[in-house]
Design a protein around this motif. Structure first.
Motif, PDB file in Angstrom:
ATOM      1  N   ALA A 171     -35.121   6.271  34.008  1.00  0.00           N
ATOM      2  CA  ALA A 171     -35.265   4.955  33.527  1.00  0.00           C
ATOM      3  C   ALA A 171     -34.183   4.755  32.397  1.00  0.00           C
ATOM      4  O   ALA A 171     -33.723   5.719  31.910  1.00  0.00           O
ATOM      5  N   MET A 172     -33.817   3.331  32.301  1.00  0.00           N
ATOM      6  CA  MET A 172     -32.722   3.194  31.303  1.00  0.00           C
ATOM      7  C   MET A 172     -33.583   2.477  30.147  1.00  0.00           C
ATOM      8  O   MET A 172     -34.551   1.382  30.473  1.00  0.00           O
ATOM      9  N   LEU A 173     -33.662   2.827  28.838  1.00  0.00           N
ATOM     10  CA  LEU A 173     -34.429   2.415  27.930  1.00  0.00           C
ATOM     11  C   LEU A 173     -33.166   1.440  27.225  1.00  0.00           C
ATOM     12  O   LEU A 173     -32.230   2.120  26.455  1.00  0.00           O
ATOM     13  N   ALA A 174     -33.644   0.237  27.080  1.00  0.00           N
ATOM     14  CA  ALA A 174     -32.593  -0.839  26.541  1.00  0.00           C
ATOM     15  C   ALA A 174     -33.290  -2.071  26.531  1.00  0.00           C
ATOM     16  O   ALA A 174     -34.423  -2.342  26.942  1.00  0.00           O
ATOM     17  N   ASP A 175     -32.527  -3.151  25.717  1.00  0.00           N
ATOM     18  CA  ASP A 175     -32.962  -4.530  25.688  1.00  0.00           C
ATOM     19  C   ASP A 175     -34.405  -4.684  25.320  1.00  0.00           C
ATOM     20  O   ASP A 175     -34.727  -4.464  24.295  1.00  0.00           O
ATOM     21  N   HIS A 176     -35.124  -5.207  26.277  1.00  0.00           N
ATOM     22  CA  HIS A 176     -36.566  -5.791  26.180  1.00  0.00           C
ATOM     23  C   HIS A 176     -37.491  -4.560  25.828  1.00  0.00           C
ATOM     24  O   HIS A 176     -38.453  -4.580  25.350  1.00  0.00           O
ATOM     25  N   ASP A 177     -37.021  -3.392  26.231  1.00  0.00           N
ATOM     26  CA  ASP A 177     -37.957  -2.142  26.018  1.00  0.00           C
ATOM     27  C   ASP A 177     -37.894  -1.755  24.510  1.00  0.00           C
ATOM     28  O   ASP A 177     -38.891  -1.136  23.900  1.00  0.00           O
ATOM     29  N   LEU A 178     -37.129  -2.219  23.623  1.00  0.00           N
ATOM     30  CA  LEU A 178     -36.913  -1.913  22.408  1.00  0.00           C
ATOM     31  C   LEU A 178     -37.819  -2.729  21.298  1.00  0.00           C
ATOM     32  O   LEU A 178     -38.031  -2.684  20.244  1.00  0.00           O
TER      33      LEU A 178
ATOM     34  N   ASP B 227     -40.294   3.723  17.023  1.00  0.00           N
ATOM     35  CA  ASP B 227     -40.548   5.167  17.779  1.00  0.00           C
ATOM     36  C   ASP B 227     -39.866   5.340  19.006  1.00  0.00           C
ATOM     37  O   ASP B 227     -40.410   4.201  19.906  1.00  0.00           O
ATOM     38  N   PHE B 228     -39.222   6.353  19.238  1.00  0.00           N
ATOM     39  CA  PHE B 228     -38.729   6.475  20.656  1.00  0.00           C
ATOM     40  C   PHE B 228     -39.678   6.672  21.719  1.00  0.00           C
ATOM     41  O   PHE B 228     -39.640   5.807  22.741  1.00  0.00           O
ATOM     42  N   CYS B 229     -40.838   7.182  21.480  1.00  0.00           N
ATOM     43  CA  CYS B 229     -41.847   7.290  22.269  1.00  0.00           C
ATOM     44  C   CYS B 229     -42.367   5.968  22.768  1.00  0.00           C
ATOM     45  O   CYS B 229     -43.120   5.883  23.798  1.00  0.00           O
ATOM     46  N   ALA B 230     -42.565   5.162  21.717  1.00  0.00           N
ATOM     47  CA  ALA B 230     -43.087   4.030  21.882  1.00  0.00           C
ATOM     48  C   ALA B 230     -42.236   3.081  22.855  1.00  0.00           C
ATOM     49  O   ALA B 230     -42.758   2.286  23.359  1.00  0.00           O
ATOM     50  N   VAL B 231     -40.954   3.136  22.602  1.00  0.00           N
ATOM     51  CA  VAL B 231     -39.997   2.384  23.658  1.00  0.00           C
ATOM     52  C   VAL B 231     -40.182   2.893  24.740  1.00  0.00           C
ATOM     53  O   VAL B 231     -40.241   1.892  25.800  1.00  0.00           O
ATOM     54  N   LEU B 232     -40.511   4.333  25.160  1.00  0.00           N
ATOM     55  CA  LEU B 232     -40.878   4.716  26.551  1.00  0.00           C
ATOM     56  C   LEU B 232     -42.145   4.224  27.080  1.00  0.00           C
ATOM     57  O   LEU B 232     -42.212   3.848  28.127  1.00  0.00           O
ATOM     58  N   GLN B 233     -42.951   4.002  26.142  1.00  0.00           N
ATOM     59  CA  GLN B 233     -44.246   3.197  26.528  1.00  0.00           C
ATOM     60  C   GLN B 233     -44.050   1.754  26.901  1.00  0.00           C
ATOM     61  O   GLN B 233     -44.552   1.560  27.908  1.00  0.00           O
ATOM     62  N   GLN B 234     -43.250   1.087  26.166  1.00  0.00           N
ATOM     63  CA  GLN B 234     -42.962  -0.201  26.458  1.00  0.00           C
ATOM     64  C   GLN B 234     -42.146  -0.377  27.823  1.00  0.00           C
ATOM     65  O   GLN B 234     -42.310  -1.477  28.648  1.00  0.00           O
ATOM     66  N   ASP B 235     -41.076   0.493  27.764  1.00  0.00           N
ATOM     67  CA  ASP B 235     -40.378   0.588  29.178  1.00  0.00           C
ATOM     68  C   ASP B 235     -41.435   0.565  30.373  1.00  0.00           C
ATOM     69  O   ASP B 235     -41.206  -0.108  31.365  1.00  0.00           O
ATOM     70  N   ARG B 236     -42.602   1.329  30.281  1.00  0.00           N
ATOM     71  CA  ARG B 236     -43.704   1.534  31.327  1.00  0.00           C
ATOM     72  C   ARG B 236     -44.593   0.264  31.386  1.00  0.00           C
ATOM     73  O   ARG B 236     -44.693  -0.157  32.686  1.00  0.00           O
ATOM     74  N   ALA B 237     -44.637  -0.220  30.286  1.00  0.00           N
ATOM     75  CA  ALA B 237     -45.362  -1.712  30.366  1.00  0.00           C
ATOM     76  C   ALA B 237     -44.458  -2.600  30.921  1.00  0.00           C
ATOM     77  O   ALA B 237     -44.925  -3.455  31.800  1.00  0.00           O
TER      78      ALA B 237
ATOM     79  N   GLY C 262     -43.083  -6.720  35.085  1.00  0.00           N
ATOM     80  CA  GLY C 262     -42.134  -6.797  36.050  1.00  0.00           C
ATOM     81  C   GLY C 262     -40.552  -7.199  35.468  1.00  0.00           C
ATOM     82  O   GLY C 262     -39.750  -7.353  36.108  1.00  0.00           O
ATOM     83  N   ARG C 263     -40.337  -6.638  34.096  1.00  0.00           N
ATOM     84  CA  ARG C 263     -38.979  -6.621  33.574  1.00  0.00           C
ATOM     85  C   ARG C 263     -38.416  -5.004  33.725  1.00  0.00           C
ATOM     86  O   ARG C 263     -38.740  -4.323  32.901  1.00  0.00           O
ATOM     87  N   ARG C 264     -37.512  -5.199  34.610  1.00  0.00           N
ATOM     88  CA  ARG C 264     -36.919  -3.949  34.751  1.00  0.00           C
ATOM     89  C   ARG C 264     -35.323  -3.706  34.962  1.00  0.00           C
ATOM     90  O   ARG C 264     -34.737  -4.765  35.270  1.00  0.00           O
TER      91      ARG C 264
ATOM     92  N   ASP D 150     -34.369   1.796  36.740  1.00  0.00           N
ATOM     93  CA  ASP D 150     -35.544   1.848  36.574  1.00  0.00           C
ATOM     94  C   ASP D 150     -36.428   2.347  37.954  1.00  0.00           C
ATOM     95  O   ASP D 150     -36.115   1.810  38.848  1.00  0.00           O
ATOM     96  N   GLN D 151     -37.113   3.340  37.592  1.00  0.00           N
ATOM     97  CA  GLN D 151     -37.785   3.872  38.821  1.00  0.00           C
ATOM     98  C   GLN D 151     -39.034   4.004  38.745  1.00  0.00           C
ATOM     99  O   GLN D 151     -39.759   3.997  37.597  1.00  0.00           O
TER     100      GLN D 151
END
Length: 133
Positions: free
Chosen positions: A33-40, A50-60, A66-68, A72-73
């Protein structure tokens, strides 16, 4: 626009130094996954510190909104809100990759490889690695 991210190593167990996974645990899934932009930002538009919250938001963003990013896989584990809610408490940086939160804070994006470990299909650990290199 500069993103604010608290890059402290202790925020999400920066080094995977927690207990060794039990023998019954297994790798449930892996993804890039690319963590950036809307994931922040969280779903209300507030910056995540928090980095792990960013990872959680990436998955949400991936599964719910549908924001990928093109890189992102799919993962079969974090499709539900309940499973995603566990990410911050079970997220660790892989040994040698503790600088990922700092890279995200400095550059505004980071490419990661994620291993989801668990038992009976339920995640008990999320190990984050540098995705390229």
């Amino acid at each position: 626009m500069k993103h604010v991210l608290i890059a402290g190593a202790a925020l999400c167990g920066a080094l995977f130094m927690g207990p060794t996974p039990a023998a019954a645990q297994q790798v449930l899934a892996t993804y890039y996954a690319m963590l950036a932009d809307h994931d922040l930002y969280n779903s209300r538009g507030q910056p995540l510190g928090d980095f792990c919250a960013v990872l959680q938001q990436d998955r949400a963003n991936f599964h719910r909104f549908g924001r990928r990013h093109p890189s992102d896989q799919f993962d079969p584990i974090f499709t539900s809100r309940e499973a995603r809610a566990r990410i911050p408490s079970i997220c660790y940086m892989a040994s040698g990759d503790a600088a990922l939160p700092n890279q995200l804070a400095r550059y505004g994006s980071v490419f990661v490889y994620v291993e989801i470990i668990g038992q009976n299909g339920w995640p008990t650990g999320v190990i984050v690695h540098q995705g390229a290199g």
